[in-house]
Design an enzyme around this catalytic site. Structure first.
Site, short mmCIF file in Angstrom:
data_model
loop_
_atom_site.label_atom_id
_atom_site.label_comp_id
_atom_site.label_asym_id
_atom_site.label_seq_id
_atom_site.Cartn_x
_atom_site.Cartn_y
_atom_site.Cartn_z
N SER A 112 0.83 -1.24 0.08
CA SER A 112 -0.01 -0.06 0.27
C SER A 112 0.81 1.43 0.02
O SER A 112 1.77 1.24 -0.87
CB SER A 112 -1.08 -0.09 1.15
OG SER A 112 -2.04 0.90 1.13
N ASP A 258 -8.77 -3.88 -5.47
CA ASP A 258 -8.69 -4.95 -4.48
C ASP A 258 -9.39 -4.21 -3.12
O ASP A 258 -9.25 -4.81 -1.99
CB ASP A 258 -7.39 -5.21 -3.92
CG ASP A 258 -6.53 -3.57 -3.43
OD1 ASP A 258 -7.05 -2.44 -3.31
OD2 ASP A 258 -5.34 -3.74 -3.34
N HIS A 280 -7.19 -5.92 -0.43
CA HIS A 280 -6.09 -5.23 0.05
C HIS A 280 -5.48 -5.75 0.95
O HIS A 280 -4.17 -5.78 1.32
CB HIS A 280 -6.62 -3.76 0.33
CG HIS A 280 -5.57 -2.81 0.47
ND1 HIS A 280 -4.71 -2.24 -0.90
CD2 HIS A 280 -5.02 -2.11 1.47
CE1 HIS A 280 -4.00 -1.58 -0.53
NE2 HIS A 280 -3.96 -1.27 0.84
N ASP A 282 -5.55 -9.16 2.31
CA ASP A 282 -5.03 -10.57 1.99
C ASP A 282 -3.45 -10.15 1.38
O ASP A 282 -2.70 -11.04 1.24
CB ASP A 282 -5.86 -11.17 0.60
CG ASP A 282 -7.26 -11.41 1.19
OD1 ASP A 282 -7.47 -11.67 2.32
OD2 ASP A 282 -8.10 -11.60 0.31
N GLN A 286 -3.62 -11.04 5.68
CA GLN A 286 -4.45 -10.55 6.88
C GLN A 286 -6.01 -10.77 6.42
O GLN A 286 -6.20 -10.83 5.15
CB GLN A 286 -4.37 -9.10 7.32
CG GLN A 286 -2.96 -8.81 7.70
CD GLN A 286 -2.70 -9.22 9.26
OE1 GLN A 286 -3.67 -9.61 9.75
NE2 GLN A 286 -1.53 -8.87 9.62
N LEU A 290 -6.59 -15.62 6.72
CA LEU A 290 -7.81 -15.84 6.01
C LEU A 290 -7.90 -14.96 4.56
O LEU A 290 -7.69 -13.96 4.49
CB LEU A 290 -8.93 -15.19 6.91
CG LEU A 290 -9.22 -15.71 8.45
CD1 LEU A 290 -10.38 -15.12 9.07
CD2 LEU A 290 -9.57 -17.31 8.11
#
Length: 314
Positions: A112, A258, A280, A282, A286, A290
């Protein structure tokens, strides 16, 4: 003498010989991710290295990379700030790592806002950087940031009020992760919207795509530039954070995204892949690993990328 009895008589000595040979020549250590230069992971907006030293932003990823021989460090920069301020903080940390361990350069991997943060360092201190890889970074800005800026325009009485609440939230993140640097959510907002990203890209264009949704130079000033991203929103019914990703995705008017970053906005340098079945969060494994049942494992993707860097001499 029967063949069965002869086999039994010969089998025991052969077994012992095999065990002795195995102890004399142990299995080679896993060096799949053993890059030439150490890896530094750079978190995004509202990110952290770890909460109370227990729960990491890069869930399980540092361990997966270290298991293959990589030297991995996790940066801690201000949760809500401009790319430049975060970048200067990252430079300080890289110089500290140099002094402590004798490193010469680093492979930076940013998620990010961590991507533009790492790009800043690569641009102003190329001597410190071997490669820069961004994961789900809004290089061309985020439509979510654009929406917030439109909803809270300059001069709006709500703008400073909301900013104070967001800064308080970022302060809490800093508190639980051991950081006390000043937060500036409005500076972060300006860094992540389309206009702010365009200004940043004009100042630091190394690796910029030649077309709106294309790829950029794979190497600039001897530094490798790579990017990847996801294009899913809701990926696991047990992950409560998917609701926010779905809501954010509604702002993209049908563009693949995302949940926070558009597919094309994630492009920078050599685009490795821009359509992983990840949202975003994943992208950094996170929440707590999962993700979609049939999606690529983030830890495996990161390991494969470090192997790519290793093979490139980085």
């Amino acid at each position: 003498m029967s063949r069965l009895r002869l086999g039994r008589l010969l089998g025991a000595p052969l077994l012992w010989a095999g065990l002795l040979l195995a102890s004399a020549f142990p299995a080679a250590a896993d060096d799949y991710t053993k890059t030439r230069y150490p890896v530094v992971l750079v978190h995004g907006l509202f990110g952290f290295d770890s909460i109370a030293g227990i729960y990491g932003y890069w869930f399980g990823i540092p361990q997966a990379l270290s298991s293959g021989g990589a030297k991995v460090h996790v940066a801690q920069v201000t949760a809500a700030q401009s790319n430049e301020v975060r970048g200067e903080e990252l430079i300080d940390q890289l110089e500290t790592l140099q002094a402590l361990h004798g490193y010469s350069k680093f492979n930076l991997i940013g998620h990010s806002q961590g991507g533009p943060t790492a790009r800043y360092v690569a641009a102003v201190r190329p001597d410190l950087v071997a490669s820069m890889t961004s994961i789900g970074s809004p290089h061309a800005g985020s439509k979510v940031a654009d929406f917030v800026g439109t909803a809270l325009p300059e001069g709006s009485p709500l703008r400073p009020l909301v900013a104070s609440f967001v800064n308080a939230f970022a302060d809490l993140i800093g508190l639980v992760s051991g950081s006390n640097t000043p937060q500036d959510s409005l500076a972060a907002l300006k860094a992540l919207d389309s206009a702010g990203s365009a200004r940043f890209n004009a100042r630091y264009p190394q690796g910029k795509p030649s077309t709106a949704c294309g790829a950029g130079a794979a190497k600039v000033n001897g530094i490798g530039y790579y990017s990847m991203g996801g294009t899913s929103r809701s990926t696991n019914v047990f992950d409560g954070s998917d609701v926010a990703m779905v809501a954010g995705g509604l702002l993209f008017s049908g563009e693949a995204n995302d949940g926070l970053v558009g597919r094309c906005s994630s492009h920078w340098g050599q685009v490795l892949r821009d359509d992983y079945d990840w949202n975003h969060l994943d992208e950094v494994n996170q929440i707590a690993g999962l993700r979609g049942v049939f999606s690529s494992s983030p830890t495996s993707v990161y390991r494969a990328h470090l192997n790519r860097l290793k093979n490139a001499g980085l």
